[in-house]
Write a protein that holds these residues in place. Structure first.
Motif, PDB file in Angstrom:
ATOM      1  N   MET A   1       0.825  -1.195   0.000  1.00 35.36           N
ATOM      2  CA  MET A   1       0.000   0.000   0.000  1.00 35.36           C
ATOM      3  C   MET A   1       0.873   1.265   0.000  1.00 35.36           C
ATOM      4  N   LYS A   2       1.920   1.258   0.823  1.00 30.02           N
ATOM      5  CA  LYS A   2       2.763   2.454   0.932  1.00 30.02           C
ATOM      6  C   LYS A   2       3.422   2.801  -0.401  1.00 30.02           C
ATOM      7  N   ASP A   3       3.877   1.787  -1.133  1.00 29.10           N
ATOM      8  CA  ASP A   3       4.502   2.048  -2.432  1.00 29.10           C
ATOM      9  C   ASP A   3       3.515   2.714  -3.399  1.00 29.10           C
ATOM     10  N   LYS A   4       2.280   2.220  -3.405  1.00 26.21           N
ATOM     11  CA  LYS A   4       1.264   2.799  -4.289  1.00 26.21           C
ATOM     12  C   LYS A   4       0.979   4.247  -3.905  1.00 26.21           C
ATOM     13  N   ILE A   5       0.956   4.548  -2.617  1.00 27.31           N
ATOM     14  CA  ILE A   5       0.673   5.907  -2.159  1.00 27.31           C
ATOM     15  C   ILE A   5       1.848   6.833  -2.486  1.00 27.31           C
ATOM     16  N   GLN A   6       3.069   6.331  -2.341  1.00 22.80           N
ATOM     17  CA  GLN A   6       4.229   7.141  -2.711  1.00 22.80           C
ATOM     18  C   GLN A   6       4.203   7.466  -4.199  1.00 22.80           C
ATOM     19  N   THR A   7       3.898   6.485  -5.016  1.00 21.30           N
ATOM     20  CA  THR A   7       3.792   6.697  -6.470  1.00 21.30           C
ATOM     21  C   THR A   7       2.664   7.668  -6.784  1.00 21.30           C
ATOM     22  N   PHE A   8       1.539   7.525  -6.099  1.00 20.55           N
ATOM     23  CA  PHE A   8       0.374   8.401  -6.271  1.00 20.55           C
ATOM     24  C   PHE A   8       0.761   9.862  -6.021  1.00 20.55           C
ATOM     25  N   PHE A   9       1.441  10.130  -4.896  1.00 23.05           N
ATOM     26  CA  PHE A   9       1.788  11.507  -4.579  1.00 23.05           C
ATOM     27  C   PHE A   9       2.910  12.053  -5.458  1.00 23.05           C
ATOM     28  N   ASP A  85      -6.246   0.636   7.781  1.00 24.30           N
ATOM     29  CA  ASP A  85      -6.701  -0.738   7.631  1.00 24.30           C
ATOM     30  C   ASP A  85      -6.332  -1.166   6.223  1.00 24.30           C
ATOM     31  N   GLU A  86      -6.836  -2.295   5.750  1.00 24.07           N
ATOM     32  CA  GLU A  86      -6.400  -2.763   4.432  1.00 24.07           C
ATOM     33  C   GLU A  86      -6.932  -1.916   3.276  1.00 24.07           C
ATOM     34  N   PHE A  87      -7.888  -1.024   3.535  1.00 24.91           N
ATOM     35  CA  PHE A  87      -8.473  -0.202   2.475  1.00 24.91           C
ATOM     36  C   PHE A  87      -8.279   1.301   2.653  1.00 24.91           C
ATOM     37  N   HIS A  88      -7.687   1.726   3.761  1.00 19.50           N
ATOM     38  CA  HIS A  88      -7.587   3.155   4.049  1.00 19.50           C
ATOM     39  C   HIS A  88      -6.223   3.529   4.612  1.00 19.50           C
ATOM     40  N   ALA A  89      -5.810   4.746   4.288  1.00 16.79           N
ATOM     41  CA  ALA A  89      -4.551   5.260   4.816  1.00 16.79           C
ATOM     42  C   ALA A  89      -4.671   6.768   4.986  1.00 16.79           C
ATOM     43  N   MET A  90      -3.791   7.298   5.832  1.00 14.19           N
ATOM     44  CA  MET A  90      -3.653   8.740   5.983  1.00 14.19           C
ATOM     45  C   MET A  90      -2.238   9.093   5.537  1.00 14.19           C
ATOM     46  N   ALA A  91      -2.126  10.129   4.754  1.00 12.80           N
ATOM     47  CA  ALA A  91      -0.818  10.601   4.316  1.00 12.80           C
ATOM     48  C   ALA A  91      -0.654  12.053   4.749  1.00 12.80           C
ATOM     49  N   LYS A  92       0.386  12.310   5.505  1.00 12.71           N
ATOM     50  CA  LYS A  92       0.732  13.684   5.883  1.00 12.71           C
ATOM     51  C   LYS A  92       1.812  14.134   4.915  1.00 12.71           C
ATOM     52  N   VAL A  93       1.474  15.156   4.125  1.00 10.56           N
ATOM     53  CA  VAL A  93       2.413  15.677   3.137  1.00 10.56           C
ATOM     54  C   VAL A  93       2.907  17.032   3.612  1.00 10.56           C
ATOM     55  N   HIS A  94       4.220  17.146   3.717  1.00 12.05           N
ATOM     56  CA  HIS A  94       4.842  18.434   4.025  1.00 12.05           C
ATOM     57  C   HIS A  94       5.227  19.046   2.685  1.00 12.05           C
ATOM     58  N   TRP A  95       4.472  20.060   2.275  1.00  9.71           N
ATOM     59  CA  TRP A  95       4.681  20.740   0.993  1.00  9.71           C
ATOM     60  C   TRP A  95       5.641  21.912   1.166  1.00  9.71           C
ATOM     61  N   ILE A  96       6.488  22.104   0.183  1.00 11.82           N
ATOM     62  CA  ILE A  96       7.378  23.259   0.113  1.00 11.82           C
ATOM     63  C   ILE A  96       7.037  23.967  -1.190  1.00 11.82           C
ATOM     64  N   MET A 115      -8.534   2.856  -0.710  1.00 13.16           N
ATOM     65  CA  MET A 115      -7.809   1.957  -1.613  1.00 13.16           C
ATOM     66  C   MET A 115      -8.689   0.777  -2.041  1.00 13.16           C
ATOM     67  N   LEU A 116      -9.994   0.986  -2.164  1.00 19.05           N
ATOM     68  CA  LEU A 116     -10.907  -0.137  -2.418  1.00 19.05           C
ATOM     69  C   LEU A 116     -10.554  -0.946  -3.654  1.00 19.05           C
ATOM     70  N   ASN A 117     -10.145  -0.288  -4.721  1.00 17.63           N
ATOM     71  CA  ASN A 117      -9.814  -1.002  -5.953  1.00 17.63           C
ATOM     72  C   ASN A 117      -8.309  -1.092  -6.156  1.00 17.63           C
ATOM     73  N   GLY A 118      -7.554  -0.914  -5.072  1.00 17.05           N
ATOM     74  CA  GLY A 118      -6.105  -0.978  -5.168  1.00 17.05           C
ATOM     75  C   GLY A 118      -5.462   0.300  -5.668  1.00 17.05           C
ATOM     76  N   THR A 119      -6.277   1.311  -5.939  1.00 14.12           N
ATOM     77  CA  THR A 119      -5.785   2.595  -6.425  1.00 14.12           C
ATOM     78  C   THR A 119      -6.133   3.671  -5.410  1.00 14.12           C
ATOM     79  N   PRO A 120      -5.157   4.466  -4.976  1.00 11.92           N
ATOM     80  CA  PRO A 120      -5.460   5.522  -4.005  1.00 11.92           C
ATOM     81  C   PRO A 120      -6.412   6.569  -4.573  1.00 11.92           C
ATOM     82  N   LYS A 121      -7.377   6.955  -3.756  1.00 13.80           N
ATOM     83  CA  LYS A 121      -8.310   8.035  -4.080  1.00 13.80           C
ATOM     84  C   LYS A 121      -8.444   8.906  -2.834  1.00 13.80           C
ATOM     85  N   ILE A 122      -8.287  10.208  -3.003  1.00 13.58           N
ATOM     86  CA  ILE A 122      -8.451  11.129  -1.879  1.00 13.58           C
ATOM     87  C   ILE A 122      -9.940  11.271  -1.597  1.00 13.58           C
TER      88      ILE A 122
END
Length: 140
Positions: A1-9, A85-96, A115-122
């Motif tokens: 999940m983390k890899d997909k979220i990193q790629t997403f951002f 959980d297996e379908f949800h995550a929180m991402a704290k982004v420090h923007w510059i 992450m219901l379909n394996g793809t992150p959606k805000i």
């Protein structure tokens, strides 16, 4: 999940910077980053919106606003991901964010992702008082 979220951002950051550089805004990819309905919370209150044609119309206007106040780039300084959980995550982004006149503003946004379909959606995000910070820095 983390890899997909990193790629997403990383893609989210790239789209933002492409738009700031004057390239054509990829409205479809931008809207694809959001759930069908999403919520924003900030010191201005809580607002919700549909991921619909009206949202699509606002995206280029939002990027135009940032260009008009001299925004040059938005870079991720740090990305912290918490799997909820297996379908949800929180991402704290420090923007510059960099602006004309050699100005820089740093801020955090907390994003909640589905992450219901394996793809992150805000589906929600929490921000600070952006207008206040922009005003304090003479940008608006």
């Amino acid at each position: 999940m983390k890899d997909k979220i990193q790629t997403f951002f990383a893609a989210y950051e790239q789209r933002f910077n492409d738009a700031l550089a004057g390239q054509q805004v990829d409205v479809n990819e931008t809207t694809a980053a959001f759930a069908d309905y999403f919520v924003e919370s900030s010191p201005a209150g809580v607002m919700g919106g549909k991921n619909d044609d009206q949202f699509k119309e606002q995206i280029p206007k939002g990027f135009e606003f940032y260009r008009s106040i001299g925004t040059l780039s938005m870079k991720i300084g740090q990305l912290d991901i918490t799997e909820l959980d297996e379908f949800h995550a929180m991402a704290k982004v420090h923007w510059i964010s960099a602006y004309k006149g050699n100005r820089q503003i740093e801020f955090d946004v907390h994003y909640f992702l589905n992450m219901l379909n394996g793809t992150p959606k805000i589906f929600a995000y929490i921000t600070g008082d952006e207008q206040k910070v922009l005003s304090e820095n003479g940008l608006v």
